[in-house]
Design a protein around this motif. Sequence first.
Motif, mmCIF file in Angstrom:
data_model
loop_
_atom_site.group_PDB
_atom_site.id
_atom_site.type_symbol
_atom_site.label_atom_id
_atom_site.label_comp_id
_atom_site.label_asym_id
_atom_site.label_seq_id
_atom_site.Cartn_x
_atom_site.Cartn_y
_atom_site.Cartn_z
ATOM 1 N N THR A 8 1.097 -0.608 -4.750
ATOM 2 C CA THR A 8 0.817 -2.141 -4.744
ATOM 3 C C THR A 8 1.492 -2.999 -3.908
ATOM 4 O O THR A 8 2.678 -2.325 -3.803
ATOM 5 C CB THR A 8 0.805 -2.432 -6.332
ATOM 6 O OG1 THR A 8 2.159 -2.516 -6.908
ATOM 7 C CG2 THR A 8 -0.284 -1.534 -7.093
ATOM 8 N N GLY A 9 1.255 -4.103 -3.613
ATOM 9 C CA GLY A 9 2.084 -5.052 -2.873
ATOM 10 C C GLY A 9 2.349 -4.331 -1.664
ATOM 11 O O GLY A 9 3.398 -4.402 -0.959
ATOM 12 N N ALA A 10 1.216 -3.915 -0.899
ATOM 13 C CA ALA A 10 1.341 -3.204 0.278
ATOM 14 C C ALA A 10 1.397 -4.005 1.488
ATOM 15 O O ALA A 10 1.487 -3.545 2.913
ATOM 16 C CB ALA A 10 0.569 -1.997 0.543
ATOM 17 N N GLY A 13 6.671 -7.152 3.200
ATOM 18 C CA GLY A 13 8.064 -6.715 2.636
ATOM 19 C C GLY A 13 8.074 -5.205 2.464
ATOM 20 O O GLY A 13 7.767 -4.373 3.258
ATOM 21 N N LEU A 14 8.928 -4.701 1.471
ATOM 22 C CA LEU A 14 9.044 -3.403 1.176
ATOM 23 C C LEU A 14 7.803 -2.513 1.102
ATOM 24 O O LEU A 14 7.755 -1.376 1.631
ATOM 25 C CB LEU A 14 9.791 -3.271 -0.149
ATOM 26 C CG LEU A 14 10.256 -1.630 -0.459
ATOM 27 C CD1 LEU A 14 11.044 -1.049 0.713
ATOM 28 C CD2 LEU A 14 11.012 -1.708 -1.665
ATOM 29 N N GLY A 15 6.743 -3.387 0.271
ATOM 30 C CA GLY A 15 5.496 -2.424 0.269
ATOM 31 C C GLY A 15 4.760 -2.066 1.602
ATOM 32 O O GLY A 15 4.327 -0.900 1.702
ATOM 33 N N LEU A 16 4.957 -3.051 2.704
ATOM 34 C CA LEU A 16 4.396 -2.856 4.007
ATOM 35 C C LEU A 16 5.202 -1.666 4.474
ATOM 36 O O LEU A 16 4.607 -0.721 5.282
ATOM 37 C CB LEU A 16 4.371 -4.066 4.734
ATOM 38 C CG LEU A 16 4.023 -3.842 6.140
ATOM 39 C CD1 LEU A 16 2.271 -3.139 6.269
ATOM 40 C CD2 LEU A 16 3.898 -5.062 6.893
ATOM 41 N N ILE A 32 -3.044 -1.467 -2.528
ATOM 42 C CA ILE A 32 -3.515 -2.728 -3.410
ATOM 43 C C ILE A 32 -2.788 -4.096 -3.237
ATOM 44 O O ILE A 32 -1.571 -4.069 -3.536
ATOM 45 C CB ILE A 32 -3.582 -2.413 -5.115
ATOM 46 C CG1 ILE A 32 -4.553 -1.149 -5.155
ATOM 47 C CG2 ILE A 32 -4.017 -3.692 -5.864
ATOM 48 C CD1 ILE A 32 -4.341 -0.591 -6.480
ATOM 49 N N ALA A 33 -3.318 -5.089 -2.501
ATOM 50 C CA ALA A 33 -2.738 -6.262 -2.586
ATOM 51 C C ALA A 33 -3.470 -7.548 -2.329
ATOM 52 O O ALA A 33 -4.512 -7.381 -2.475
ATOM 53 C CB ALA A 33 -1.658 -6.068 -0.973
ATOM 54 N N THR A 56 -8.292 -5.645 -1.859
ATOM 55 C CA THR A 56 -7.731 -6.963 -2.101
ATOM 56 C C THR A 56 -7.789 -7.238 -3.454
ATOM 57 O O THR A 56 -8.985 -7.053 -4.185
ATOM 58 C CB THR A 56 -8.306 -8.006 -0.993
ATOM 59 O OG1 THR A 56 -9.941 -7.885 -1.194
ATOM 60 C CG2 THR A 56 -8.025 -7.361 0.411
ATOM 61 N N ALA A 57 -6.863 -7.462 -4.202
ATOM 62 C CA ALA A 57 -6.931 -8.005 -5.491
ATOM 63 C C ALA A 57 -5.724 -8.664 -5.962
ATOM 64 O O ALA A 57 -4.412 -8.443 -5.654
ATOM 65 C CB ALA A 57 -6.836 -6.717 -6.552
#
Length: 256
Positions: A8-10, A13-16, A32-33, A56-57
């Motif tokens: 999640t949160g990809a 930032g760190l997620g990417l 999921i982002a 996308t969510a």
Amino acid sequence: MQHLYILTGASRGLGLGIARQLLAPGNVLLCIARHRNDELDTLVANTSHCALEQWTADLGDGGATVAMRLRDWLSRLEGNDFASVTLINNAAVLPRIAPLTDASRDDITSVLRVGLEAPLQLSAAFLDATANWTGARRVLNISSGNGRRAMASQSLYSAAKAGMDHYSRCVALEEAARSNGARICSLAPGIIDTDMQTHLRGADASAFPDHARFVEYHSSGQLLGIDAAAERVLRYLARPDFGDNPVGDVRDPLPA
């Protein structure tokens, strides 16, 4: 055999940074982002033997809708095709830095739904849907030092991260009693050069007593770049003792 990752949160930032490094041969990655990231699509187009899916969510509803979709998606996969399956709960909301008395109802709801309720919902769906899978099962929660050290004007974000830490301890006990129980860890990723640090440095110093500390992190070069931080997080995830301590830090030494 393949390795399945759900992140999640990809999209930034760190997620990417984590997503970029997980786009490797043999991996299947579900991101999921709130927004799709075109860079990831380009990277996977140039990487053989790697699969990417992006949803996308908005987790602002607490993750209930996405959790239902995730449970259904996992139930349609053949679990024995995967040597491991990992859920990485990384998404979070950066609240306004202010005393609790100044927090709005929307502030409180948003931070706790995205930062705590959504990881609970997604973890519950993930653990249930993969209960009979034979490969290694892991949950990695991206926590923060803010959840372990009290700071004024940080009550919302810190409460979400502290809650993440403690639910990880509880789930670790539950999964230890199960056959092929999942390994879970709520991990502090270190001091990273992300939007969070910019947000903290830009806060009103009169309302945030720890402001100077975060300015010093930046001015003294203590902030770790996103890609280097992602590498350290994934190295911790791959440790043989992952989950022995359900609340960890990337700087924890390996056991002797």
